[in-house]
Design an enzyme around this catalytic site. Structure first.
Site, PDB file in Angstrom:
ATOM      1  N   ASN A 191      -3.845  19.760   1.584  1.00 54.63           N
ATOM      2  CA  ASN A 191      -4.891  18.902   2.119  1.00 54.63           C
ATOM      3  C   ASN A 191      -4.689  18.617   3.606  1.00 54.63           C
ATOM      4  O   ASN A 191      -5.582  18.815   4.425  1.00 54.63           O
ATOM      5  CB  ASN A 191      -4.954  17.595   1.334  1.00 54.63           C
ATOM      6  CG  ASN A 191      -5.960  16.622   1.926  1.00 54.63           C
ATOM      7  OD1 ASN A 191      -5.633  15.805   2.776  1.00 54.63           O
ATOM      8  ND2 ASN A 191      -7.204  16.713   1.482  1.00 54.63           N
ATOM      9  N   LYS A 251       0.836  -1.195   0.000  1.00 56.16           N
ATOM     10  CA  LYS A 251       0.000   0.000   0.000  1.00 56.16           C
ATOM     11  C   LYS A 251       0.865   1.237   0.000  1.00 56.16           C
ATOM     12  O   LYS A 251       1.840   1.317   0.749  1.00 56.16           O
ATOM     13  CB  LYS A 251      -0.878   0.019   1.263  1.00 56.16           C
ATOM     14  CG  LYS A 251      -1.941   1.104   1.235  1.00 56.16           C
ATOM     15  CD  LYS A 251      -3.124   0.650   0.429  1.00 56.16           C
ATOM     16  CE  LYS A 251      -4.208   1.704   0.326  1.00 56.16           C
ATOM     17  NZ  LYS A 251      -3.923   2.746  -0.681  1.00 56.16           N
ATOM     18  N   LYS A 283       5.373   2.505  -2.734  1.00 58.20           N
ATOM     19  CA  LYS A 283       5.306   3.930  -3.059  1.00 58.20           C
ATOM     20  C   LYS A 283       5.639   4.083  -4.533  1.00 58.20           C
ATOM     21  O   LYS A 283       6.401   3.294  -5.101  1.00 58.20           O
ATOM     22  CB  LYS A 283       6.294   4.742  -2.224  1.00 58.20           C
ATOM     23  CG  LYS A 283       5.902   6.212  -2.079  1.00 58.20           C
ATOM     24  CD  LYS A 283       4.744   6.377  -1.110  1.00 58.20           C
ATOM     25  CE  LYS A 283       4.445   7.844  -0.828  1.00 58.20           C
ATOM     26  NZ  LYS A 283       3.383   8.003   0.168  1.00 58.20           N
ATOM     27  N   THR A 296      -6.166  12.187   6.703  1.00 57.44           N
ATOM     28  CA  THR A 296      -4.814  12.405   7.222  1.00 57.44           C
ATOM     29  C   THR A 296      -4.809  13.564   8.213  1.00 57.44           C
ATOM     30  O   THR A 296      -4.224  13.468   9.305  1.00 57.44           O
ATOM     31  CB  THR A 296      -3.814  12.658   6.087  1.00 57.44           C
ATOM     32  OG1 THR A 296      -3.898  11.592   5.130  1.00 57.44           O
ATOM     33  CG2 THR A 296      -2.389  12.727   6.627  1.00 57.44           C
ATOM     34  N   SER A 353      -7.939   4.670   4.035  1.00 60.01           N
ATOM     35  CA  SER A 353      -7.784   3.946   2.771  1.00 60.01           C
ATOM     36  C   SER A 353      -8.114   2.465   2.975  1.00 60.01           C
ATOM     37  O   SER A 353      -8.733   1.827   2.117  1.00 60.01           O
ATOM     38  CB  SER A 353      -6.357   4.092   2.243  1.00 60.01           C
ATOM     39  OG  SER A 353      -6.179   5.333   1.604  1.00 60.01           O
ATOM     40  N   LYS A 388       4.547   2.008   8.695  1.00 62.14           N
ATOM     41  CA  LYS A 388       3.358   2.791   9.034  1.00 62.14           C
ATOM     42  C   LYS A 388       2.107   1.917   9.085  1.00 62.14           C
ATOM     43  O   LYS A 388       1.306   2.023  10.025  1.00 62.14           O
ATOM     44  CB  LYS A 388       3.166   3.924   8.024  1.00 62.14           C
ATOM     45  CG  LYS A 388       1.972   4.830   8.316  1.00 62.14           C
ATOM     46  CD  LYS A 388       1.781   5.878   7.239  1.00 62.14           C
ATOM     47  CE  LYS A 388       2.917   6.859   7.215  1.00 62.14           C
ATOM     48  NZ  LYS A 388       2.674   7.981   6.265  1.00 62.14           N
TER      49      LYS A 388
END
Length: 431
Positions: free
Chosen positions: A236, A86, A122, A205, A364, A110
């Site tokens: 954001n 992810k 990533k 987030t 997510s 994470k």
């Protein structure tokens, strides 16, 4: 020290604290797969290859004026011991293999810290999104998806938005991927609501940052409503963190972004600032605060500093001048290693990125679950579950700090690394 070196250093410190076998340590550090385009073929780079191998796909598209332009894209898949990999896809001119490697590794730890069943990945494309038209961005996204569609998937690797990308980008990836594999809404998260996106994802987030701040302050007998804040970054994450901290009664005395920095010792009117920004205004033009030197933002007087922009903004040049008591890392790797050491000596408490900004990946996960089940949650449930995950993760980090006699960063790293190591061993890893 660059992001990859710093992340690897933190991992090795955690591995030593945990007493991991050296061979297991090596296998956990090196990516499962990197992707490189060479003579139009995709090469899979496995565990025995060196970490620094360049990974890239070449994406050539026709521009609106008829000329051809070539961009370089990356995808690093770091670890899948705990579930599908992810991680976000960012569009930024400074995307490079070392950065993508570091961020993929960070995602592995994470997701483990957050206790969601994912690994880490990533990706990104080296480009300046603001210089490309909507149609050019769509073509670029679709070509990139064509190059990697066999290497991502619902149970393999689930991308998400990151810097320079958004829900529309994810919609294009979903559509292009579905041409090859059938309708697959769970292949990406951070999608538009009408295509299976989750309510609450846009704020996730920033909301997670707020929950993390609440947890840390409560640990020290304080609250958001009695604290002052400085926020770097008003995209954001920063804007949502500012809005939610303001709603909790926190006083935000300074804010900065790429357009400049402003301050008001009585507190900035965040709803008015957001209205001003949404109407096309910049921070420096906002009537409710005075313009300040952007270089002074990170060392401005406050209780809580929340960096929500790029990495490495806290370094040896400015760390000694930081006046905040607490730092909440809303950005990825905002504090370099030298700054970490300086801040520790000053007694500044740093809440690390692999926990503090994990709200996005947690929601997510909720989106992925909803897509697989074909049953959507209301926003109240999303936010309630996010708060539960953030509170639980903080408690587990505190427990690890106590057992390992370490600070919050090492507490988070040892928690994440330990969970991934256990999963790797349980699946039958052998030296």
């Amino acid at each position: 020290m660059n992001a990859l070196a710093a992340t690897s250093r933190n991992f090795r410190q955690a591995a030593r604290l945990l007493g991991l076998d050296s061979k297991l340590e090596k296998s956990l550090l090196i990516p499962l797969r990197e992707i490189k385009m060479l003579d139009n073929s995709v090469i899979h780079i496995g565990f025995d290859e060196p970490l620094a191998v360049c990974d890239q796909v070449e994406c050539t598209i026709p521009k609106d004026d008829g000329t051809l332009a070539t961009f370089v894209g990356f995808r690093v898949q770091h670890d899948n011991a705990r579930g599908p990999m992810k991680g976000g896809i960012r569009y930024h001119p400074e995307v490079d293999p070392n950065e993508v490697n570091a961020l993929a590794q960070l995602m592995t730890w994470k997701t483990a810290v957050a206790a969601v069943p994912y690994g880490g990945a990533k990706g990104g494309i080296g480009c300046t999104p603001g210089e490309l038209s909507r149609s050019e961005l769509e073509r670029l996204t679709r070509v990139f998806t064509q190059k990697i569609h066999d290497l991502i998937g619902i149970n393999t690797d689930v991308p998400a938005p990151d810097m320079g990308t958004n829900a529309q980008t994810m919609a294009w990836i979903l559509d292009e991927y579905s041409k090859f594999h059938g309708h697959s809404p769970a292949v990406v998260t951070g999608k538009p609501i009408d295509l299976g996106g989750s309510l609450g994802r846009d704020a996730a987030t920033g909301r997670g940052v707020m929950y993390a701040t609440e947890a840390l302050l409560a640990e020290h007998g304080k609250s958001i409503s009695e604290s002052t804040f400085v926020i770097q970054g008003f995209g954001n994450v920063g804007s949502w963190a500012a809005k939610l901290v303001d709603q909790k009664g926190g006083k935000i005395v300074a804010i900065g972004d790429v357009t400049g920095a402003i301050r008001n010792k009585s507190g900035i009117d965040i709803p008015a600032l957001m209205k001003h920004r949404n109407e096309g205004g910049s921070l420096k033009d906002f009537y409710g605060a005075e313009v300040m030197d952007a270089a002074e933002l990170l060392v401005h007087e406050c209780d809580v500093l929340i960096p929500c922009a790029l990495g490495g903004v806290l370094n040896r040049e400015n760390a000694a001048d930081v006046k905040a008591t607490f730092i909440i890392e809303g950005a990825n790797h905002p504090t370099d290693t030298e700054a970490d050491e300086i801040l520790a000596k000053k007694g500044v408490v740093v809440l690390p990125d692999i926990y503090a900004n994990s709200g996005g990946v947690i929601v997510s996960y909720f989106e992925w679950v909803q897509n697989i089940q074909g049953f959507m949650w209301d926003e109240e449930k999303v936010n309630m579950e996010l708060q539960r995950y953030m509170k639980s993760a903080f408690q587990h980090i505190k427990d690890m700090c106590k057992s390992q006699n370490c600070n919050l960063r090492m507490g988070a790293f040892t928690l994440g690394v330990n969970r991934v190591a256990k999963a790797t061993l349980l699946r039958g890893w052998e030296a």
